[in-house]
Design a protein around this motif. Structure first.
Motif: not given
Length: 241
Positions: A167-171, A177-180, A193-197
């Motif tokens: 897993d790369v490219g994530y802050q 956990p979502f939402p974040h 902040e956003v949900h997974a979808d």
């Protein structure tokens, strides 16, 4: 006849004496050179001659005209400066209005884009952000994660975020956990902040340059469910992948 000749000689002699003049006096002044010529005769009349008065008057008139021209030039310069300042102010106002319009258009474009990636009013997702999603849903989501046909530029989710569990490219915020918060969603769409979808939709529109997936569609639901498990794996928590 002799008397007339004597009178003529006296008149000529007087005229010769009146034409005898003193040397001219040159007076230097700050604005230039002024010539003052005075005429004196041998009689008791010691006042300035007609020539002296004429030259003084001409000098005064020339000086007045020069001062008038200088005042006129100063007024013209003042008017020119005023016009230049007015034009500069007008250009500044025009630039300010142009910048304001550009900012307004940018905000309007951001709002339109946000509507495309934000959950619609009254929308209820099928997947769960608390985990416990169906295994078949996760498998379908994993397949779409590597599918570059979803984009218009040949990118897939794995192009930016790695494959085979790398897993790369994530802050750092992705550990939550979502939402974040997702930096790209915040900066480009104004979503703190956003949900997974919603995160899936942001990636579809921005890096992958494609249309957002249909809300409630099987593709969006499965990808969102898969990303919930990827988030758990990235945070070092138990997951179903």
């Amino acid at each position: 006849m002799s008397h007339d000749n004597d009178k003529r000689h006296r008149l000529l002699g007087r005229l010769d004496r009146q034409l005898a003049c003193t040397a001219p006096v040159l007076v230097l002044v700050a604005a230039g050179v002024s010539l003052q010529a005075t005429m004196e005769n041998e009689s008791s009349d010691s006042g300035p001659s007609t020539l002296s008065l004429f030259l003084s008057s001409a000098h005064a008139e020339a000086q007045g005209e020069a001062e008038g021209e200088a005042e006129g030039e100063a007024e013209a310069e003042g008017e020119a400066e005023g016009e230049a300042e007015g034009e500069a102010e007008g250009e500044g106002e025009a630039e300010g209005e142009g910048e304001g319009e550009a900012e307004g258009e940018a905000e309007a474009a951001k709002a339109d884009s946000r509507e495309a990636v934000k959950r619609p009013e009254g929308y209820t997702p099928v997947y769960s952000e608390d985990g416990a999603n169906d295994a078949s849903l996760l498998a379908q989501g994993e397949a779409l994660y590597y599918d570059d046909s979803l984009s218009s530029n040949g990118l897939a989710c794995a192009s930016c975020h790695g494959s085979d569990g790398e897993d790369v490219g994530y802050q750092a915020t992705f550990e939550q956990p979502f939402p974040h918060r997702v930096a790209m969603a915040d900066s480009r769409f104004g979503m703190p902040e956003v949900h997974a979808d919603e995160m899936v939709q942001v990636c579809m529109v921005a890096p992958m340059e494609a249309e957002p997936l249909g809300w409630g569609s099987e593709a969006l639901t499965s990808l969102a469910a898969y990303m919930v498990e990827v988030q758990r794996r990235f945070a070092g928590e138990s997951h179903d992948l």
